[in-house]
Motif scaffolding. Sequence first.
Motif, mmCIF file in Angstrom:
data_model
loop_
_atom_site.group_PDB
_atom_site.id
_atom_site.type_symbol
_atom_site.label_atom_id
_atom_site.label_comp_id
_atom_site.label_asym_id
_atom_site.label_seq_id
_atom_site.Cartn_x
_atom_site.Cartn_y
_atom_site.Cartn_z
ATOM 1 N N ARG A 34 0.206 -7.172 -5.525
ATOM 2 C CA ARG A 34 -1.034 -6.403 -5.406
ATOM 3 C C ARG A 34 -0.726 -5.031 -4.853
ATOM 4 O O ARG A 34 -0.332 -4.904 -3.703
ATOM 5 N N ILE A 69 0.880 -1.173 0.000
ATOM 6 C CA ILE A 69 0.000 0.000 0.000
ATOM 7 C C ILE A 69 0.912 1.215 0.000
ATOM 8 O O ILE A 69 1.768 1.360 0.884
ATOM 9 N N GLU A 115 -7.898 -11.791 -2.865
ATOM 10 C CA GLU A 115 -8.168 -10.736 -3.823
ATOM 11 C C GLU A 115 -9.323 -11.112 -4.728
ATOM 12 O O GLU A 115 -9.419 -12.221 -5.215
ATOM 13 N N SER A 168 -3.371 1.411 -9.027
ATOM 14 C CA SER A 168 -3.733 0.281 -8.172
ATOM 15 C C SER A 168 -4.134 -0.900 -9.051
ATOM 16 O O SER A 168 -5.100 -0.830 -9.816
ATOM 17 N N THR A 220 -1.825 -1.172 -3.984
ATOM 18 C CA THR A 220 -2.897 -0.224 -3.698
ATOM 19 C C THR A 220 -2.266 1.141 -3.481
ATOM 20 O O THR A 220 -1.336 1.267 -2.679
#
Lengths: 113, 112
Positions: free
Chosen positions: A109, A12, B2, A88, A111
């Motif tokens: 992943r 993040i 996810e 993102s 963000t």
Amino acid sequence: SAVISQKPSRDICQRGTSLTIQCQVDSQVTMMFWYRQQPGQSLTLIATANQGSEATYESGFVIDKFPISRPNLTFSTLTVSNMSPEDSSIYLCSVLVSYNEQFFGPGTRLTVL
Amino acid sequence: GESVGLHLPTLSVQEGDNSIINCAYSNSASDYFIWYKQESGKGPQFIIDIRSNMDKRQGQRVTVLLNKTVKHLSLQIAATQPGDSAVYFCAELQNAGNMLTFGGGTRLMVKP
């Protein structure tokens, strides 16, 4: 087959910062690729990571935004620069083992807040 | 995990039933097609492939059908199991390069 690992698995980040994603393969491969998978979407090729030369970018992706390194046949990095919330996504590394065998890493992943 | 397939078309089937997932591809010059399965939190995994000179190929519990006339590809899963729940993508490869072009994807949900 090929075993591919990516670091980090998720992060993040604040807008305006940059993140470098690493991709490590357990064997030497000629072709390595970076894909982006936006939320709820399919995969889009960002670029082909070329060993010893500049990456080959697809339409809509530029080196200043997504610099890529490929120092050897088992490793590559993708940097997402000056991030915004639109960045993102899941970022995936893949390798081509033979003409028809393309393996994917687990993805990173990202963000952006 | 996810939610990769949050906004994708969803196919919901009962456990034990057969599933058919469809894909329209874009380039008539593509000579190789692959189906990938992507489970939540993971990268795509190879399921089965087919060359453009074939119209059918069978694997274990899976069959891929190719109709070049209408540029259509389908994946059939026999006796669908809860472990088959995932997002499925078709991809096409052109002999001019080694780059895959992915289709939009379908989320398969298997009800026990």
